[in-house]
Design a protein around this motif. Sequence first.
Motif, mmCIF file in Angstrom:
data_model
loop_
_atom_site.group_PDB
_atom_site.id
_atom_site.type_symbol
_atom_site.label_atom_id
_atom_site.label_comp_id
_atom_site.label_asym_id
_atom_site.label_seq_id
_atom_site.Cartn_x
_atom_site.Cartn_y
_atom_site.Cartn_z
ATOM 1 N N HIS A 145 13.399 43.823 39.163
ATOM 2 C CA HIS A 145 14.135 43.244 38.038
ATOM 3 C C HIS A 145 13.640 41.843 37.665
ATOM 4 O O HIS A 145 13.584 41.509 36.489
ATOM 5 C CB HIS A 145 15.628 43.221 38.350
ATOM 6 C CG HIS A 145 16.207 44.596 38.472
ATOM 7 N ND1 HIS A 145 17.557 44.850 38.528
ATOM 8 C CD2 HIS A 145 15.608 45.814 38.533
ATOM 9 C CE1 HIS A 145 17.753 46.152 38.639
ATOM 10 N NE2 HIS A 145 16.596 46.760 38.659
ATOM 11 N N GLU A 183 17.146 46.057 42.906
ATOM 12 C CA GLU A 183 16.535 44.818 42.391
ATOM 13 C C GLU A 183 15.032 44.798 42.701
ATOM 14 O O GLU A 183 14.242 44.235 41.941
ATOM 15 C CB GLU A 183 17.193 43.586 43.022
ATOM 16 C CG GLU A 183 18.604 43.285 42.520
ATOM 17 C CD GLU A 183 18.622 42.795 41.084
ATOM 18 O OE1 GLU A 183 17.710 42.044 40.708
ATOM 19 O OE2 GLU A 183 19.520 43.196 40.326
ATOM 20 N N HIS A 230 19.883 46.920 32.327
ATOM 21 C CA HIS A 230 21.125 46.374 32.866
ATOM 22 C C HIS A 230 22.352 46.799 32.069
ATOM 23 O O HIS A 230 23.463 46.789 32.601
ATOM 24 C CB HIS A 230 21.025 44.851 33.013
ATOM 25 C CG HIS A 230 20.166 44.459 34.183
ATOM 26 N ND1 HIS A 230 18.813 44.286 34.072
ATOM 27 C CD2 HIS A 230 20.469 44.270 35.488
ATOM 28 C CE1 HIS A 230 18.316 43.991 35.262
ATOM 29 N NE2 HIS A 230 19.295 43.970 36.142
#
Length: 305
Positions: A170, A160, A252
């Motif tokens: 992210h 992340e 993703h």
Amino acid sequence: MRSLLSDSMLSTLDRYKPNAAEDLFSDDVQQRLARWNRQRLAPRLPDRDRAKSIRDDAEMLQLQDRFIEALRREVAGRVADAPPDPRCFVSWFESLKDHGPGQNDPLFAWFEHEASLEEMRWYLRQEAAGEAGFDDLTAYTQVKMPERIKLELARNYWDEMGRGNAKAMHGPMLQRLVDALELAPAIENTVGESLALANGMTAMATCRDLAWHALGALGAIELTAPGRSAAVAAGLKRLGVTARDRLYFDLHAVLDVKHSAAWNAEALAPAVAEDPNRARAIAEGALMRLTCGARCFERYRRELW
Ligand SMILES: [Fe+2]
Ligand SMILES: [Fe+2]
């Protein structure tokens, strides 16, 4: 009468409706919870009146609790199916990908093939305003977790964080799409269903008696995000959004397949092996998250179709 009341009394009275049949999923309740979460979780200097902050928080925690209990009641029937054996549990959990609430919603084929740019922008604005931040939810959830589980959450968190590279984080990656499409997400323009998803996730990640619920709910996101992300990424490409701007969804669609497998093997299985009672909590959290998602898709279809 009102002029005799202090600001704090007024705000308390505004929130307290003893006889009203409370719709815990309404835009109003969810916007109040969202504003509270935004304010209480933001790093800040000491509150001017800390005693008042504690009283206000206590009241909002009770509202949050009624919302969480309503969600728990909604999924109670399906939770009973979750097996307490770790291997069987992971199979049951993985089956939510096909049979969980909200899975295979027709909305996503529509985003992929038919939605206009305006419709896509509306959807992304709802999602961005309701985004609780997977990174922060993971950070809250990992506190005092057993070593093996904590390590898995740390690996996921590091992804992340773009593994230390700001451009690959992210959160900012999603923000780039928000900026490119000039979405300007705001709580006030966001439907209650979308905020309920974020408010539910925040409650599970920040209440320690819901920590195992949070582990299940975050695992359910990793499990189900790839299909939705791939459809949205394809829709954005069809609508002419550049590869750079749609990277969050392209990434993703692929990365969360790996994240999900690792989460199930390294976080869920050991958690249930250590204490089979956690199976129920993890299942409940996952079903609560998916039910919130299903409610969103239903509302989005009502607004968009
Ligand atoms: Fe992510
Ligand atoms: Fe992920």
